[in-house]
Motif scaffolding. Structure first.
Motif: not given
Length: 199
Positions: A68-77
């Motif tokens: 889930a942490e990856v999906m919360r990254l701005p733009v990247v997620g």
């Protein structure tokens, strides 16, 4: 833009850069079935999803489960979500992630998930999670074991081995916890055997 179209756009944009620094040599592409399947590799580096992606090739669109942490990254997620990647909270029973995974498989998509649930150093013994077994039993989708070497040398081909798919069998309709554990133990054994072949 559809999810498949977005997947192909990102695939095409990233490929020249990744292929330059980490060219991928795929072994066993003939084992990739048409339709739904669970793609289950070992996991040692953050770059592993790209090695799987390019080993399977552009034709095989896949969805992926990520922390889930990856999906919360701005733009990247946002970009990843548009291409069919969805987050899972590894510290809890994430019902939404389970429903999303089952939906993708039932509609015939391929789903990439790392059965160990986290990066594991080569030789380290970590018990695999049972999610892949449960998804396969619930949907009838076969599991494809995949081996990715821990050592990836810059500017040299890395061999990714795609194993033969297998469809687990259980006594009942849903399977038990013991059966799920037996299935993922079998899966990890198959992945290790692919690694021995690679060496």
């Amino acid at each position: 833009m559809s999810m498949d179209r977005f997947f192909h756009v990102l695939y095409t944009v990233v490929w020249p850069f990744f292929n330059l620094v980490h060219p991928v040599k795929a072994v066993g592409r003939e084992n990739i079935p048409e339709g739904a399947a669970l793609i289950c590799p070992n996991h040692t580096k953050a770059s592993d999803p790209f090695f799987v992606l390019y080993a399977f090739g552009r034709r095989h669109v896949m969805r992926a489960m990520a922390k889930a942490e990856v999906m919360r990254l701005p733009v990247v997620g946002w970009l990843l979500s548009k291409a069919g990647v969805f987050g899972v909270d590894r510290g809890a029973a994430d019902i939404n992630a389970v429903k999303t995974a089952l939906r993708f498989l039932k509609q015939g998509d391929k789903l990439l998930m790392f059965p160990e649930g986290t990066r594991v150093e080569e030789g380290e013994n970590v018990e695999a999670k049972t999610g892949a077994a449960m998804f396969s039993v619930r949907t009838g989708a076969p599991i494809i074991p995949v081996y990715i070497p821990a050592k990836k040398r810059w500017f040299r081909p890395t061999t990714v081995v795609i194993g033969e798919p297998f469809t687990p069998q259980v006594a009942g309709r849903k399977g038990t916890s013991e059966e799920y554990h037996a299935i993922v133990d079998d899966l990890m054994s198959r992945i290790r055997a692919l690694g021995e072949e690679c060496r």
